[in-house]
Design an enzyme around this catalytic site. Structure first.
Site, PDB file in Angstrom:
ATOM      1  CB  SER A   1      -5.038   8.536  -6.613  1.00  0.00           C
ATOM      2  OG  SER A   1      -4.776   7.223  -5.669  1.00  0.00           O
TER       3      SER A   1
ATOM      4  CG  HIS B   1      -3.454  12.551  -7.206  1.00  0.00           C
ATOM      5  ND1 HIS B   1      -3.764  12.940  -8.500  1.00  0.00           N
ATOM      6  CD2 HIS B   1      -3.294  11.656  -7.108  1.00  0.00           C
ATOM      7  CE1 HIS B   1      -3.349  10.887  -9.825  1.00  0.00           C
ATOM      8  NE2 HIS B   1      -3.169  10.870  -8.323  1.00  0.00           N
TER       9      HIS B   1
ATOM     10  CE  LYS C   1       0.535  10.764  -9.806  1.00  0.00           C
ATOM     11  NZ  LYS C   1       0.409  10.137  -8.149  1.00  0.00           N
TER      12      LYS C   1
HETATM   13  C1  LIG Z   1       1.054   8.982  -7.884  1.00  0.00           C
HETATM   14  C2  LIG Z   1       1.166   8.968  -6.310  1.00  0.00           C
HETATM   15  C3  LIG Z   1       2.393   9.153  -5.680  1.00  0.00           C
HETATM   16  C4  LIG Z   1       3.988   8.241  -6.024  1.00  0.00           C
HETATM   17  O1  LIG Z   1       4.253   9.022  -6.902  1.00  0.00           O
HETATM   18  P1  LIG Z   1       5.308   9.245  -8.307  1.00  0.00           P
HETATM   19  O2  LIG Z   1       5.660  10.386  -8.725  1.00  0.00           O
HETATM   20  O3  LIG Z   1       4.605   8.614  -9.145  1.00  0.00           O
HETATM   21  O4  LIG Z   1       6.077   7.673  -7.639  1.00  0.00           O
HETATM   22  C5  LIG Z   1       2.846   8.811  -4.441  1.00  0.00           C
HETATM   23  N1  LIG Z   1       1.077   9.703  -3.752  1.00  0.00           N
HETATM   24  C6  LIG Z   1       0.508  10.155  -3.741  1.00  0.00           C
HETATM   25  C7  LIG Z   1      -1.246   9.960  -3.206  1.00  0.00           C
HETATM   26  C8  LIG Z   1       0.017   9.264  -5.851  1.00  0.00           C
HETATM   27  O5  LIG Z   1      -0.981   9.509  -5.979  1.00  0.00           O
END
Ligand SMILES: *Cc1c(COP(=O)(O)O)cnc(C)c1O
Length: 395
Positions: A184, A212, A243
């Site tokens: 990320s 992502h 996301k």
């Molecule tokens: C953003 C993210 C999460 C968390 O996801 P949310 O739905 O925002 O709790 C978990 N793992 C990775 C790799 C992320 O980038």
């Protein structure tokens, strides 16, 4: 002695953040998360959201959310295992399983929750978790909740991963290799075909956190596993619904057996109320949209390519991103924050990302291009980067 309730031990730590130049306040958004927003009272181009496909405020999504509220109300009313599981929740998991081309999907209240709940449920004492050193915080925390032993391999380094597997194969019952699909903070893609081959060679399980990659890579955003054509060879694939999907939630895709077990031992499902109907209605609509058109992912990628080309032509270091995540690496923490502030003053919002989110000395402006940006907005942002880069003598 001072009164413990004054929390002086925290005040001292807060002062340290200020001394290091990394203290910040939470920015306040007035209105929806879109390509252009009013943030802290100022209109700016938004290059910081994870709203990859522009779905967070899409009319079709809002309509679906409202319809779900009309029929199901605003709350699930209980944890899933008691009486908080509605037919739309079941439909959501079926749609996601179909979309991901996997046997089954278990949805949690967030991606963070999914890692916190799943890793501890599928590992135990006598197992070893083998984690990429740059894995997301929720994987680290999720692993801490497991009774298994933990070790890391050097970022995306297959040779090191093989050494770790070789050294530990006979010492443990199950080995679980965990990697982000897309990292990320750098935007690089995990070397998944190599990881899967090694896992097969040493009889390890694989766990890919594709937060992502989902909605971004693969056919119409089916993710990193689809991108590499590895269906059926990754045991656990995590995705977020917060996301690219634009709502809230996280899920793990894999086998029926996995789902059956998690429905008994996925602790966030047993002890925390399930997703509200509005969220579920919108999520289901998003999955239907992605299954019917590649229009959103196509636009995301053409915008991302356009912006990345222009920014690297200016001479900025954008690392080795292979996805729409575009890190503009500055290095020094305080300089990174100063860059971010100057961008904002010039009408572009990119939050500075510094230690402890990324290693010390690798502070960066993490630009997130979305399907919702217009060419004019991207051009304006590039122009502002050039101006600020020159002002700070980085170009
Ligand atoms: C953003 C993210 C999460 C968390 O996801 P949310 O739905 O925002 O709790 C978990 N793992 C990775 C790799 C992320 O980038």
């Amino acid at each position: 002695m001072s009164n413990v309730h004054e929390l002086n031990f925290l005040k001292e730590k807060i002062q340290e953040l200020k001394d290091q130049g990394v203290y910040r306040r939470l920015p306040i958004l007035e209105g929806a998360n879109e390509a252009e927003v009013i943030l802290n009272g100022k209109r700016v181009i938004n290059l910081s959201s994870n709203n990859y496909l522009g779905l967070a405020n899409h009319p079709r999504m809002k309509k679906a959310a409202i319809e779900a509220v009309e029929k199901y109300g605003v709350g699930a009313g209980a944890v899933r295992t008691i009486i908080g599981n509605m037919d739309i929740h079941e439909e959501m998991e079926q749609l996601l399983a179909e979309f991901k081309r996997e046997e089954a999907v278990m949805v949690y209240q967030s991606g963070f929750n999914c890692n916190a709940g799943t890793i501890q449920a599928i590992t135990e004492k006598g197992d070893l978790i083998i984690s990429d050193e740059l894995n997301h915080a929720s994987i680290i925390d999720g692993s801490r909740l497991s009774r298994a032993d933990k070790t890391v391999f050097k970022h995306a380094d297959l040779n090191h991963l093989e050494e770790v597997l070789k050294a530990n194969r006979d010492k443990y019952r199950n080995l679980l290799i965990i990697t982000d699909g897309v990292f990320s903070m750098d935007g690089d893609i995990a070397p998944l075909p190599g990881i899967v081959e090694l896992a097969e060679k040493y009889g390890a399980m694989t766990y890919v956190d594709d937060a992502h990659g989902s909605g971004v890579l693969g056919e119409s955003g089916r993710g990193t596993v689809d991108h590499f054509g590895l269906h059926g060879r990754v045991d656990f694939t995590i995705g977020t619904l917060s996301k690219a999907i634009g709502v809230i939630g996280g899920y793990v895709a894999g086998s029926e057996t996995m789902k059956e077990w998690l429905s008994h031992r996925g602790r966030p499902l047993l002890f925390s109320t399930y997703l509200p109907p509005a969220a579920v209605g919108a999520i289901n609509e998003a999955v239907r949209i992605l299954m019917s058109t590649t229009e959103f992912t196509d636009r995301l990628w053409s915008n991302a390519r356009y912006f990345k080309d222009k920014i690297s032509q200016l001479g900025f270091n954008i690392g080795n991103s292979q996805t729409p995540i575009t890190p503009v690496i500055i290095g020094d923490e305080a300089k990174t924050m100063e860059f971010s502030k100057k961008l904002f003053d010039n009408g572009v919002f990119v939050s500075g990302i510094v230690f402890p989110t990324v290693p010390k000395g690798t502070g960066r402006l993490r630009c997130m291009v979305t399907a919702g940006h217009t060419t004019e907005q991207l051009d304006k942002a590039v122009e502002v980067f050039k101006k600020v880069g020159e002002e700070l003598k980085l170009l």
